[in-house]
Write an enzyme that holds these catalytic residues in place. Structure first.
Site, PDB file in Angstrom:
ATOM      1  CG  HIS A 142      -4.450  -0.579  -2.276  1.00 15.86           C
ATOM      2  ND1 HIS A 142      -3.314  -1.108  -2.809  1.00 15.86           N
ATOM      3  CD2 HIS A 142      -4.326  -0.666  -0.946  1.00 15.86           C
ATOM      4  CE1 HIS A 142      -2.537  -1.497  -1.821  1.00 15.86           C
ATOM      5  NE2 HIS A 142      -3.121  -1.256  -0.691  1.00 15.86           N
TER       6      HIS A 142
ATOM      7  CG  HIS B  30       1.913  -2.313   8.019  1.00 16.72           C
ATOM      8  ND1 HIS B  30       2.191  -1.000   7.738  1.00 16.72           N
ATOM      9  CD2 HIS B  30       1.437  -2.844   6.860  1.00 16.72           C
ATOM     10  CE1 HIS B  30       1.899  -0.755   6.474  1.00 16.72           C
ATOM     11  NE2 HIS B  30       1.429  -1.843   5.924  1.00 16.72           N
TER      12      HIS B  30
ATOM     13  CD  GLU C 277      -1.718  -0.641   3.230  1.00 17.94           C
ATOM     14  OE1 GLU C 277      -0.586  -1.171   3.223  1.00 17.94           O
ATOM     15  OE2 GLU C 277      -2.330  -0.331   2.198  1.00 17.94           O
TER      16      GLU C 277
ATOM     17  CG  ASP D 111      -3.886  -4.572   4.827  1.00 18.63           C
ATOM     18  OD1 ASP D 111      -3.401  -3.535   5.313  1.00 18.63           O
ATOM     19  OD2 ASP D 111      -3.227  -5.302   4.050  1.00 18.63           O
TER      20      ASP D 111
ATOM     21  CG  HIS E  28       4.432  -1.599   1.954  1.00 10.28           C
ATOM     22  ND1 HIS E  28       3.523  -1.066   1.080  1.00 10.28           N
ATOM     23  CD2 HIS E  28       3.682  -2.102   2.956  1.00 10.28           C
ATOM     24  CE1 HIS E  28       2.296  -1.287   1.499  1.00 10.28           C
ATOM     25  NE2 HIS E  28       2.374  -1.928   2.647  1.00 10.28           N
TER      26      HIS E  28
ATOM     27  CG  ASP F 211       2.091  -5.571   4.258  1.00 10.45           C
ATOM     28  OD1 ASP F 211       1.144  -6.373   4.294  1.00 10.45           O
ATOM     29  OD2 ASP F 211       1.944  -4.350   4.342  1.00 10.45           O
TER      30      ASP F 211
ATOM     31  CE1 TYR G   5       1.403  -9.029  -0.151  1.00 10.11           C
ATOM     32  CE2 TYR G   5       3.760  -8.709   0.121  1.00 10.11           C
ATOM     33  CZ  TYR G   5       2.469  -8.581   0.594  1.00 10.11           C
ATOM     34  OH  TYR G   5       2.245  -7.996   1.811  1.00 10.11           O
TER      35      TYR G   5
ATOM     36  CG  HIS H  92      -1.265  -9.920   3.162  1.00  7.14           C
ATOM     37  ND1 HIS H  92      -2.601  -9.627   3.323  1.00  7.14           N
ATOM     38  CD2 HIS H  92      -0.622  -8.731   3.268  1.00  7.14           C
ATOM     39  CE1 HIS H  92      -2.750  -8.327   3.508  1.00  7.14           C
ATOM     40  NE2 HIS H  92      -1.564  -7.762   3.486  1.00  7.14           N
TER      41      HIS H  92
END
Ligand code: FEO
Length: 394
Positions: free
Chosen positions: A24, A78, A80, A82, A145, A164, A191, A224
């Site tokens: 993104h 989280h 999100e 992913d 975040h 994250d 990052y 990640h």
């Protein structure tokens, strides 16, 4: 990819996304990973899932450790996608009645993402969950975040599953910091600059809180990239330094150009900044991706932005970058604007408005030159460079 036992009965069961190049709007030249973790005890717990596209291969990986039906509880650090994208499909396999533990905001957000009836169980900050031999604790990390973000801490093994935070977009065969060494730090920095910079004050508060709690951390496992087992303190310290945003002896001249006039101005300004002893770099926005420019912004003391005037406005790439920069809210910067124009020349004024909005210290009204810089114009570029360098004097 095979599962990996990272501590006794604790497994990395993630997916490696070798091919993603745009996350993104963030350039992921070296791909990324989606890390999930399985803890086998009297109760078997899965922390996070992977992006939906990787669900099938991920399930095969889990099957190498345990029959997925034996997973008792799922923790979602989280929302999100992913990390949660595979959740509905996972629950279909393991049993949709099984509880999914998450933060209070996680419960709201997961319900808004997935219509399938998940058995969502919000947890409180500091709440403990006994697996038999082991204990999990939850730390709310709101806005690091997303509003739903939380960490999960495995007490007996001193492992922090940090969602994250402390991650990197890096796909490789290495799983740990000691396997890759210093080469991982530029990925971690990029990052941070592109994902967490906006929340830097919250990062500092979180580190303070963790220190106050006396939380012992032997390993940090982000969602990640590589896991930090050799020196987890190194990435925590780096996060503290990046969050403080102390201005470095570094100036970026970020620009785009139509017929090389703004470029000529940028290069003259860089020359003057360098003559004054700064680490000065031109950054051409059609050549360098916005997320790579942002990485350099993190420790720069001065940001000079240049744009030609196009159709009474900013050059589109410059407008794109300023929009991105404003969103990430860098602090403690000196700013200045410049650019070539033909007849109306609004670009410098528009850049200044954005720099002011970001509370940059503007040290010059800005320099605009009609059409092509002549020797007098180039001298004015030198003067601007010197003025910025002097304002950034250390
Ligand atoms: Fe890696 Fe905020 O998701």
């Amino acid at each position: 990819m095979k599962p990996l036992e990272i501590a006794k009965n604790v497994y990395w069961v993630g997916a490696i996304d070798w091919n993603i190049r745009d996350f993104h709007g963030y350039s992921t030249y070296q791909g990324t990973t989606y890390n999930a973790f399985l803890i086998k005890d009297q109760k078997t717990v899965l922390i996070d899932t992977v992006k939906r596209d990787f669900f099938s291969e991920w399930m095969e990986q889990i099957r190498e450790v345990i029959d997925p039906k034996k997973i008792d509880w799922v923790i979602s650090n989280h929302t999100e996608m992913d990390h949660s994208g595979s959740l509905p499909w996972l629950m279909h396999v393991i049993g949709s009645e099984k509880p999914v533990y998450c933060s209070k905001m996680g419960a709201q957000n997961l319900a808004r993402h997935f219509s399938a009836g998940l058995n969502l169980r919000p947890v409180n900050e500091g709440e403990e969950m006994k697996l038999e031999q082991r204990t999990l604790t939850f730390l709310e990390t709101r806005m690091l975040h997303w509003p739903d973000s939380m960490f999960t801490y495995l007490k007996e093994d001193q492992i922090l599953f940090s969602s994250d935070a402390f991650g990197q977009h890096y796909a490789g065969m290495e799983r740990f910091d000691d396997q890759i060494g210093e080469a991982i730090m530029p990925h971690a920095k990029k990052y941070f600059a592109n994902i967490l910079l906006l929340y830097a004050p919250l990062v500092l508060k979180l580190v303070e809180k963790v220190t106050r709690m006396g939380l012992k951390i032997r390993m940090i496992c982000p969602d990640h990239g590589i896991m930090w087992r050799k020196d987890p303190g190194k990435i925590i310290q780096a996060y503290v330094e990046w969050s403080q945003q102390k201005p470095g002896k570094k100036a970026l001249v970020i620009y785009d150009s139509m017929w090389h006039s703004t470029q000529t101005m940028a290069e003259a300004i860089v020359e003057a900044l360098a003559q004054e002893g700064l680490d000065a770099r031109p950054m051409h926005l059609r050549t360098i991706h916005r997320s790579d420019v942002m990485t350099e912004v993190l420790d720069a003391g001065a940001i000079l932005v240049g744009s030609p005037t196009l159709n009474n406005g900013l050059f589109p790439n410059v407008a794109d970058f300023l929009c991105y920069l404003k969103g990430l809210k860098p602090q403690n910067k000196i700013g200045a604007a410049f650019g070539s124009y033909g007849w109306s020349g609004e670009a410098v004024k528009l850049i200044n408005q954005d720099l002011e909005e970001m509370k940059f210290r503007i040290v010059d009204p800005g320099l605009k030159i009609q059409y092509v810089p002549d020797p007098k114009g180039l001298e004015a570029c030198h003067v601007l460079g010197k003025k910025v360098a002097q304002a950034l004097a250390f």
